[in-house]
Structure formats: structure tokens, C-alpha cells
Design an enzyme around this catalytic site. Structure first.
Site, PDB file in Angstrom:
ATOM      1  N   HIS A  47       0.884  -1.169   0.000  1.00 39.71           N
ATOM      2  CA  HIS A  47       0.000   0.000   0.000  1.00 39.71           C
ATOM      3  C   HIS A  47       0.926   1.225   0.000  1.00 39.71           C
ATOM      4  CE1 HIS A  47      -2.358  -2.975   2.350  1.00 39.71           C
ATOM      5  NE2 HIS A  47      -3.438  -2.384   1.907  1.00 39.71           N
TER       6      HIS A  47
ATOM      7  N   ASP B  88       2.216   2.008   3.435  1.00 38.36           N
ATOM      8  CA  ASP B  88       3.139   1.098   4.141  1.00 38.36           C
ATOM      9  C   ASP B  88       4.563   1.464   3.806  1.00 38.36           C
ATOM     10  OD1 ASP B  88       0.791  -0.546   4.142  1.00 38.36           O
ATOM     11  OD2 ASP B  88       1.589  -1.723   2.478  1.00 38.36           O
TER      12      ASP B  88
ATOM     13  N   GLU C 153     -10.832  -7.002  -4.160  1.00 39.79           N
ATOM     14  CA  GLU C 153     -10.596  -8.027  -3.140  1.00 39.79           C
ATOM     15  C   GLU C 153     -11.792  -8.100  -2.198  1.00 39.79           C
ATOM     16  OE1 GLU C 153      -6.726  -7.961  -1.220  1.00 39.79           O
ATOM     17  OE2 GLU C 153      -7.653  -8.612   0.657  1.00 39.79           O
TER      18      GLU C 153
ATOM     19  N   GLU D 109      -9.024 -13.869  -0.975  1.00 41.91           N
ATOM     20  CA  GLU D 109      -8.232 -14.124   0.249  1.00 41.91           C
ATOM     21  C   GLU D 109      -8.936 -15.176   1.094  1.00 41.91           C
ATOM     22  OE1 GLU D 109      -6.461 -10.741   2.117  1.00 41.91           O
ATOM     23  OE2 GLU D 109      -6.825 -11.527   4.123  1.00 41.91           O
TER      24      GLU D 109
ATOM     25  N   HIS E 118     -10.795 -14.049   4.203  1.00 47.02           N
ATOM     26  CA  HIS E 118     -11.980 -13.243   3.900  1.00 47.02           C
ATOM     27  C   HIS E 118     -13.138 -14.143   3.480  1.00 47.02           C
ATOM     28  CE1 HIS E 118      -9.355  -9.455   2.901  1.00 47.02           C
ATOM     29  NE2 HIS E 118      -9.164  -9.927   4.117  1.00 47.02           N
TER      30      HIS E 118
ATOM     31  N   ASP F 253      -4.783 -13.852  -2.188  1.00 43.87           N
ATOM     32  CA  ASP F 253      -4.105 -13.441  -0.964  1.00 43.87           C
ATOM     33  C   ASP F 253      -4.069 -14.678  -0.078  1.00 43.87           C
ATOM     34  OD1 ASP F 253      -3.435 -10.907  -1.643  1.00 43.87           O
ATOM     35  OD2 ASP F 253      -4.676  -9.906  -0.147  1.00 43.87           O
TER      36      ASP F 253
ATOM     37  N   ASP G 230     -10.133 -11.680  11.159  1.00 40.19           N
ATOM     38  CA  ASP G 230      -9.158 -11.823  10.069  1.00 40.19           C
ATOM     39  C   ASP G 230      -7.768 -11.964  10.698  1.00 40.19           C
ATOM     40  OD1 ASP G 230      -8.308 -11.871   7.436  1.00 40.19           O
ATOM     41  OD2 ASP G 230      -8.388  -9.699   7.163  1.00 40.19           O
TER      42      ASP G 230
ATOM     43  N   ASP H 116      -5.218 -13.559   9.660  1.00 40.63           N
ATOM     44  CA  ASP H 116      -4.127 -13.461   8.671  1.00 40.63           C
ATOM     45  C   ASP H 116      -2.925 -14.333   9.023  1.00 40.63           C
ATOM     46  OD1 ASP H 116      -5.486 -11.693   7.040  1.00 40.63           O
ATOM     47  OD2 ASP H 116      -4.533  -9.901   7.862  1.00 40.63           O
TER      48      ASP H 116
ATOM     49  N   ASP I  48      -0.668 -12.545   2.315  1.00 40.21           N
ATOM     50  CA  ASP I  48      -1.280 -11.489   3.124  1.00 40.21           C
ATOM     51  C   ASP I  48      -1.422 -12.071   4.527  1.00 40.21           C
ATOM     52  OD1 ASP I  48      -2.508  -9.298   4.103  1.00 40.21           O
ATOM     53  OD2 ASP I  48      -4.139  -9.236   2.641  1.00 40.21           O
TER      54      ASP I  48
HETATM   55  C1  XLS Z   1      -7.287  -6.574   4.627  1.00 36.45           C
HETATM   56  C2  XLS Z   1      -6.895  -6.831   3.256  1.00 36.45           C
HETATM   57  C3  XLS Z   1      -5.775  -5.948   2.749  1.00 36.45           C
HETATM   58  C4  XLS Z   1      -5.714  -5.994   1.255  1.00 36.45           C
HETATM   59  C5  XLS Z   1      -4.972  -4.872   0.628  1.00 36.45           C
HETATM   60  O1  XLS Z   1      -7.961  -7.356   5.269  1.00 36.45           O
HETATM   61  O2  XLS Z   1      -6.589  -8.187   3.112  1.00 36.45           O
HETATM   62  O3  XLS Z   1      -4.569  -6.324   3.334  1.00 36.45           O
HETATM   63  O4  XLS Z   1      -5.164  -7.193   0.806  1.00 36.45           O
HETATM   64  O5  XLS Z   1      -5.520  -3.652   0.917  1.00 36.45           O
HETATM   65 NI    NI Z   2      -5.711  -9.069   1.437  1.00 36.36          NI
HETATM   66 NI    NI Z   3      -7.278  -9.527   4.924  1.00 34.47          NI
END
Ligand code: XLS
Ligand code: NI
Ligand code: NI
Length: 438
Positions: free
Chosen positions: A102, A105, A233, A269, A272, A297, A308, A310, A340
Site C-alpha cells: 500500500h 506502508d 478483493e 483471500e 476473507h 491473498d 481476520d 491473517d 497477506d
Molecule cells: C485486509 C486486506 C488488505 C488488502 C490490501 O484485510 O486483506 O490487506 O489485501 O488492501
Molecule cells: Ni488481502
Molecule cells: Ni485480509
């Protein structure tokens, strides 16, 4: 040249399944070919800059724990530039061919848009140098349209038109730098595009605005000659209680309704999809059916936790099922497997970043090999094909060809008396079959 950030880690090599080294690949052998294509080209691994370089391990109950000796903790451009070099040292040692970021970041946000853009340019200069030095490429870029308090009500769906304008300006700049860095794609993740209560929300108007933002992005893409793939996404909730891009089907419907389908694919993802109450295979298949699976992702949630989380994917069943879908669609083109994912708060040492990525890469390498073996074996596909055999000829073929109607079908069944008996779905047999390969 600054001192290395990971002095104790050498280039991660493939040592094979018998290796006892924790800093080696046991299954990911980048140059090894599977079905005529190298593992590197099949899997197209990406490192997520936000988690790997900016993750602190903070959670709602306490601050960050991550030890990152190279980071001076300041918001300075110099610190961000140094961090960018560290990112490339990490990715080079890992052997990751891609990364994703991003805007916010990689570079600190300034006091004005102008200053933020200037900061970003200063970092993009370093990213470009490092890409050239290492050959590592940008899988996709994106704009952070959710962290700054101005986006409290969303970005493209904000009730404040000025915020929409700011978001547009930010996307414009993020697209420009993605283009400059030769990015293969650009992601739109909804962030705060959703609502916390419908009592204050004009949903139709917000969705129309979001479509306007995306149309402007499509126009600008053409204007600057950016050839990368746009992705949406999906995510159903978090941070808002309902996000408009809630799952693959909702995204496809939105894109179709607003005449955007030709310009976007989906970035699916795992965590998600599961938050949406689906398996990731479900969302992948939904995207593939629409010819719109672009990228993945790669992560996983925790079955015990409802958010989430991750986490890095280590489950071979999961990676096998993902790779079955990816192989079925003929492999990635512009997309790839972007981790991700973040190390746990308790895994605070720099070396944990290596363990996490190595584990994910090995899990996907196994998933790829297993999926390829399942396809070569052919029994699974053959079972599915045979299950629908009644559609290959006779009445089924006539229906598929559009030559049937209610009257004709009724006449058919009046003559036949009843439908032919069903065959077993054989779920358990198929689960056993899958296990033969795992
Ligand atoms: C957040 C998202 C984010 C996207 C990019 O939950 O996964 O990381 O991949 O903005
Ligand atoms: Ni993501
Ligand atoms: Ni995410």
C-alpha cells in the site's frame, strides 16, 4: 552498503524433504518443473509489505512486540528508505519473486497530499533501484484508503465528497507509482467501504459513488497506459460490520451492474472467504466460473477465532484445494500467491519472518505437486464428469442446447413415468481418494 538486517540468514535453498534445516525449503524447489512449468512460475509468491515490514504485533489489548533492529521507530523518509532496502534483503534471501504494498506502508503520510506524494516518490526511487538490483517484481500496488481518520466514513463511499476527491487523488498517485514500478496489477480492497449502521446510510448512493471511483480509475489507467490488471478483493466485514465487497458473488454482481466486469478480476483471500461463511474453494470457483479469478491473498484464519487473523497457510489440504482450482483455470497470468499474512504477536524475532514464509511456500509447493498428481491420476475429474453424464446426450443435451421447453419436458416425463434413479454422491470415497495423494 548498510550492515545486513538478517546477518544470520543466508539465501534460503531447496534441500529436499529429508533436510533437518529450519532455514531451507523442503518442497519448494523454484526451478523444478511441474507439468512443464517451474514451481516459481506456477506459484508466483509475493511478500506483503504491510505485514512483513510494518507489522508490529500490536493487538487491541496491547502494543507491538516485534523486535526490528533496523527500524528506528520514526516516521522519517530516511527510516522508510532504509526499511525498503531491508525488505529487499529479506525477499532476496527468501527467494520471493514478487511483493505487494500500500502507498502508506512504504512511505510515511505527510501533513498534506503534496507532502505525502513527495514522500512516496522518495521511497519509490529506492524500490525501483532495489527491484533492478534483485530482479524482484511488484505483483500489485494499492492505496491505503482506510487508516487515516479522514476515511472514517469510507473513501469512495464516504458521505463527504471531499473525502471521495482525496481518495481519487490518492488512487491516482498509487496507480502512477505502480505503473512506474512495472506492477503486474493494482488492487482495490474496500477497507471502510461499507457501513456500521443502515440508519445513517444511503446505500444506493454510496454504491453508485464507488462505481464512479472505479470508472475514473479505468479511465486513468488508459490515460497513463498502465497495462496491469485491476482486482477487487472481497471481504465481508472488519473493520465495518458490512463491507459492500462482501464476497466473490457480491463483487461480480456489483461489477456487472456498473458495467465494470471487463476491467476487473478478483483477488481472493482465504480468511476473507471464511469470514463470509464460505470455503476459499467456493469463492475461487465462483470467480473462475465468471472468468474473473485474478490473484490470491494466501493466508488462513483460526477456526477458534472469528476475525481476520491473517495466519500463514500451512495446511496441505487447503493449499491442495487452492492449487486444484488454479491449475484447473490454467494457472495465474498476472496474479500470484501473495502472503497477506503476519507472524503471531508471540513470534517477535526477525527470523520468525523467514520461518513463516518458508512454511507457506513449502505448503503451497506440496499443494501444487499434490494437485498436479490428482489431475494426472484423473479419477477425481472423471468422477465429476460421469456424475453429469445424463447431460451429455438425450434429454440433457437437448436442454443444454436450448431446444427444450416445459411442454416438451412434461411430454417426456409423462411417457417415461419417472426420472431415472440417482447415483451416489460418494463424498466419503472422494475424501479417501484425496487422502491417497496427501
Ligand atoms: C485486509 C486486506 C488488505 C488488502 C490490501 O484485510 O486483506 O490487506 O489485501 O488492501
Ligand atoms: Ni488481502
Ligand atoms: Ni485480509
Amino acid at each position: 552498503m548498510a550492515a545486513p538486517a538478517f546477518p544470520d540468514v543466508m539465501r534460503i535453498r531447496y534441500e529436499g524433504p529429508k533436510s533437518r534445516s529450519s532455514l531451507a525449503f523442503k518442497h519448494y524447489s523454484p526451478d523444478e518443473k511441474v507439468d512443464g512449468k517451474t514451481m516459481r512460475d506456477h506459484l508466483r509468491f509475493g511478500v506483503a509489505y504491510w505485514h512483513t515490514m510494518r507489522g508490529t504485533g500490536g493487538d487491541p489489548f496491547g502494543p507491538g512486540t516485534a523486535v526490528r533492529p533496523w527500524d528506528d521507530g520514526s516516521n522519517s523518509v530516511a527510516n522508510a528508505q532504509n526499511r525498503a532496502r531491508v525488505a529487499f534483503e529479506f525477499m532476496e534471501k527468501l527467494g520471493a519473486p514478487f511483493y505487494c504494498f500500500h502507498d502508506r506502508d512504504v512511505a510515511p503520510e505527510g501533513k498534506s497530499l503534496k507532502e505525502s506524494n513527495k514522500n512516496l516518490d522518495a521511497i519509490v526511487k529506492v524500490l525501483k533501484e532495489e527491484q533492478k538490483r534483485t530482479g524482484i517484481k511488484l505483483l500489485w500496488g494499492t492505496a491505503n484508503l482506510f487508516s487515516n481518520p479522514r476515511f472514517v466514513h469510507g473513501a469512495g463511499t464516504s458521505c463527504n465528497a471531499d473525502v471521495f476527491a482525496f481518495a481519487a487523488a490518492q488512487v491516482k498517485k498509487a496507480m502512477e507509482v505502480t505503473h512506474e514500478l512495472g506492477g503486474a496489477g493494482y488492487v482495490f480492497w474496500g477497507g471502510r467501504e461499507g457501513y456500521s449502521t443502515l440508519l445513517n446510510t444511503d446505500m444506493k448512493r454510496e454504491l453508485d459513488h464507488l462505481a464512479k471511483l472505479l470508472h475514473m480509475a479505468v479511465d486513468y489507467k488508459r490515460a497513463i497506459g498502465f497495462k496491469g490488471q485491476f482486482y477487487i478483493e472481497p471481504k465481508p466485514k472488519e473493520p465495518t460490520k458490512h463491507q459492500y465487497d462482501s464476497d466473490a458473488a457480491a463483487c461480480l454482481n456489483f461489477l456487472r451492474q456498473h458495467d465494470l466486469l471487463g476491467h476487473f478480476k478478483l483477488n481472493i483471500e482465504t480468511n476473507h472467504a471464511t469470514l463470509a461463511g464460505h470455503t476459499v474453494q467456493h469463492d475461487l470457483e465462483t470467480a473462475v466460473a465468471a472468468g474473473a479469478l485474478g490473484s490470491v491473498d494466501a493466508n488462513v484464519g483460526d477456526a477458534m477465532l472469528g476475525w481476520d487473523t491473517d495466519q500463514f497457510p500451512t495446511d496441505i489440504y487447503l493449499t491442495t484445494q487452492i492449487m486444484l482450482v488454479v491449475l484447473k483455470m490454467g494457472g495465474f497470468t498476472t496474479g500470484g500467491l501473495n502472503f497477506d499474512a503476519k507472524v503471531r504477536r508471540e513470534s517477535f524475532e526477525p527470523v520468525d519472518l523467514f520461518y513463516a514464509h518458508i512454511g507457506g511456500m513449502d505448503a503451497f509447493a506440496r499443494g501444487l505437486k499434490i494437485a498436479s498428481a490428482i489431475r494426472r491420476d484423473g479419477r477425481l475429474a472423471e468422477f465429476v464428469r460421469r456424475r453429469y453424464a445424463s447431460w451429455d446426450s438425450g434429454i440433457g443435451a437437448e436442454i443444454e442446447k436450448g431446444r427444450m421447453n416445459f411442454k416438451k419436458l412434461e411430454a417426456c416425463m409423462l411417457k417415461k413415468g419417472d426420472a431415472a434413479p440417482n447415483a451416489s454422491g460418494r463424498q466419503e470415497y472422494l475424501e479417501n481418494l484425496l487422502n491417497e495423494f496427501i
